[in-house]
Design an enzyme around this catalytic site. Structure first.
Site, PDB file in Angstrom:
ATOM      1  N   HIS A  93       0.817  -1.224   0.000  1.00  0.00           N
ATOM      2  CA  HIS A  93       0.000   0.000   0.000  1.00  0.00           C
ATOM      3  C   HIS A  93       0.849   1.273   0.000  1.00  0.00           C
ATOM      4  CE1 HIS A  93      -3.741  -2.316   1.679  1.00  0.00           C
ATOM      5  NE2 HIS A  93      -3.516  -2.535   0.401  1.00  0.00           N
ATOM      6  N   CYS A 109       5.880  11.749  -8.412  1.00  0.00           N
ATOM      7  CA  CYS A 109       5.501  12.876  -9.262  1.00  0.00           C
ATOM      8  C   CYS A 109       4.480  12.392 -10.272  1.00  0.00           C
ATOM      9  CB  CYS A 109       6.742  13.430  -9.967  1.00  0.00           C
ATOM     10  SG  CYS A 109       6.334  14.730 -11.147  1.00  0.00           S
ATOM     11  N   SER A 138      -7.357  -6.839   9.603  1.00  0.00           N
ATOM     12  CA  SER A 138      -8.778  -7.107   9.813  1.00  0.00           C
ATOM     13  C   SER A 138      -9.404  -7.893   8.670  1.00  0.00           C
ATOM     14  CB  SER A 138      -9.528  -5.783   9.971  1.00  0.00           C
ATOM     15  OG  SER A 138      -9.388  -5.019   8.788  1.00  0.00           O
TER      16      SER A 138
HETATM   17  P1  OAD Z   1      -7.357  -2.465  10.354  1.00  0.00           P
HETATM   18  O1  OAD Z   1      -7.308  -1.216  11.158  1.00  0.00           O
HETATM   19  O2  OAD Z   1      -8.513  -2.688   9.459  1.00  0.00           O
HETATM   20  O3  OAD Z   1      -7.260  -3.725  11.307  1.00  0.00           O
HETATM   21  C1  OAD Z   1      -6.310  -3.783  12.326  1.00  0.00           C
HETATM   22  C2  OAD Z   1      -6.346  -5.168  12.904  1.00  0.00           C
HETATM   23  O4  OAD Z   1      -5.322  -5.241  13.879  1.00  0.00           O
HETATM   24  C3  OAD Z   1      -7.646  -5.577  13.580  1.00  0.00           C
HETATM   25  O5  OAD Z   1      -8.049  -6.862  13.130  1.00  0.00           O
HETATM   26  C4  OAD Z   1      -7.289  -5.610  15.060  1.00  0.00           C
HETATM   27  O6  OAD Z   1      -7.990  -6.647  15.764  1.00  0.00           O
HETATM   28  C5  OAD Z   1      -5.815  -5.941  14.995  1.00  0.00           C
HETATM   29  N1  OAD Z   1      -5.034  -5.491  16.158  1.00  0.00           N
HETATM   30  C6  OAD Z   1      -5.251  -4.446  16.987  1.00  0.00           C
HETATM   31  N2  OAD Z   1      -4.302  -4.378  17.924  1.00  0.00           N
HETATM   32  C7  OAD Z   1      -3.447  -5.401  17.682  1.00  0.00           C
HETATM   33  C8  OAD Z   1      -2.258  -5.880  18.293  1.00  0.00           C
HETATM   34  N3  OAD Z   1      -1.724  -5.272  19.354  1.00  0.00           N
HETATM   35  N4  OAD Z   1      -1.651  -6.966  17.766  1.00  0.00           N
HETATM   36  C9  OAD Z   1      -2.175  -7.599  16.684  1.00  0.00           C
HETATM   37  N5  OAD Z   1      -3.285  -7.194  16.067  1.00  0.00           N
HETATM   38  C10 OAD Z   1      -3.923  -6.114  16.547  1.00  0.00           C
HETATM   39  O7  OAD Z   1      -5.970  -2.502   9.538  1.00  0.00           O
HETATM   40  P2  OAD Z   1      -5.556  -3.317   8.241  1.00  0.00           P
HETATM   41  O8  OAD Z   1      -6.200  -4.646   8.203  1.00  0.00           O
HETATM   42  O9  OAD Z   1      -4.078  -3.250   8.156  1.00  0.00           O
HETATM   43  O10 OAD Z   1      -5.221   0.674   3.253  1.00  0.00           O
HETATM   44  O11 OAD Z   1      -6.160  -2.406   7.114  1.00  0.00           O
HETATM   45  C11 OAD Z   1      -5.908  -2.711   5.774  1.00  0.00           C
HETATM   46  C12 OAD Z   1      -5.869  -1.470   4.943  1.00  0.00           C
HETATM   47  O12 OAD Z   1      -7.029  -0.666   5.155  1.00  0.00           O
HETATM   48  C13 OAD Z   1      -4.769  -0.508   5.272  1.00  0.00           C
HETATM   49  O13 OAD Z   1      -3.534  -0.861   4.722  1.00  0.00           O
HETATM   50  C14 OAD Z   1      -5.246   0.767   4.690  1.00  0.00           C
HETATM   51  C15 OAD Z   1      -6.642   0.725   5.211  1.00  0.00           C
HETATM   52  O14 OAD Z   1      -7.535   1.469   4.574  1.00  0.00           O
HETATM   53  C16 OAD Z   1      -4.771   1.686   2.536  1.00  0.00           C
HETATM   54  O15 OAD Z   1      -4.289   2.679   3.020  1.00  0.00           O
HETATM   55  C17 OAD Z   1      -4.898   1.470   1.067  1.00  0.00           C
END
Ligand code: OAD
Length: 230
Positions: free
Chosen positions: A104, A112, A173
């Site tokens: 990402h 640019c 997530s």
């Molecule tokens: P999310 O914010 O959707 O999910 C975070 C996950 O981390 C959840 O399932 C939580 O349960 C888990 N979590 C929280 N604390 C934790 C800990 N201490 N240890 C382990 N897990 C923990 O984030 P992502 O799944 O990364 O995209 O989101 C995916 C994408 O959505 C991101 O990369 C971004 C966003 O929009 C873009 O920017 C294109």
């Protein structure tokens, strides 16, 4: 020796103090995703989008890698690992991981839109920033994949998933595709899958094994197990 495919999400950086995305209010640090993470949002209000990423870029200097980042880097030194992160921070690199696919994008890079050049970028960016390559002003944007755009490194990622010996998802997530579909691809190829997350996710059912707990505790324990060969 077959490699281990590790996919990390915002949860791996949560204990470092980097906020995750999907808060209960559906906002991303107070903003609607459509406003700050889409090409249309950037076209509508580039100042707002620059300010949003400038703030996040500045905050990088006040966060440090946690035990999960360090354990993954340790595993990478001892075992073949493909590390793919959805995170735009540099905490995997700062913990010593040499090869990281930032599907990402990266906060510390700029692109640019006029000439396509990608460059390291550590300071603020704005509508009057100029490109170090073509010298044009006004075309710089964060090197971040926004909704509706194609993630980076997909060919390498697809090849690495199907040739892995183990697929592990840490702190994601499973809401955003294509990353949310990687575990299913691994499972369809008969590759064992492990989810490390304190909570159940929308894709938990795809995984063979779950370890529930914070990444900073669970990942070092799991890495220790792998390195001991158990
Ligand atoms: P999310 O914010 O959707 O999910 C975070 C996950 O981390 C959840 O399932 C939580 O349960 C888990 N979590 C929280 N604390 C934790 C800990 N201490 N240890 C382990 N897990 C923990 O984030 P992502 O799944 O990364 O995209 O989101 C995916 C994408 O959505 C991101 O990369 C971004 C966003 O929009 C873009 O920017 C294109």
């Amino acid at each position: 020796m077959k490699s281990i495919f590790i996919l990390t999400g915002a949860g791996v950086s949560a204990e470092s103090g980097v906020p995750t995305f999907r808060a209960a209010d559906g906002l991303w640090e107070g903003h609607r995703v459509e406003d700050v993470a889409t090409p249309e949002g950037f076209e509508r209000d580039p100042e707002l989008v620059h300010a949003f990423y400038n703030e996040r870029r500045r905050r990088l200097s006040s966060v440090t890698p946690n035990a999960a980042h360090l354990a993954i880097a340790r595993l990478q030194r001892a075992h073949p690992v493909t590390l793919v992160t959805q995170n735009v921070d540099d905490l995997h690199e700062r913990s010593g991981s040499a090869q990281v696919i930032h599907m990402h994008g990266e906060l510390l890079k700029a692109r640019c839109e006029r000439c396509g050049a990608v460059a390291e970028w550590s300071g603020d960016m704005g509508v009057s920033s100029s490109c170090g390559h073509c010298r044009t002003k006004g075309g710089m944007r964060p090197h971040i994949v926004w909704f509706g755009e194609m993630p980076f490194g997909m060919d390498a990622i697809d090849a690495a998933i199907v040739s892995a010996g183990l697929f592990v998802a840490v702190g994601t997530s499973g809401n955003v595709y294509p990353a949310a579909g990687f575990a299913s691809i691994a499972a369809a190829h008969g590759i064992p899958t492990l989810e490390i997350n304190p909570d159940e996710t929308g894709i938990s059912g795809v995984f063979d094994e779950h370890r529930r707990g914070p990444a900073g505790t669970v990942v070092p324990f799991w890495v220790e197990e792998i390195l001991r060969g158990s």
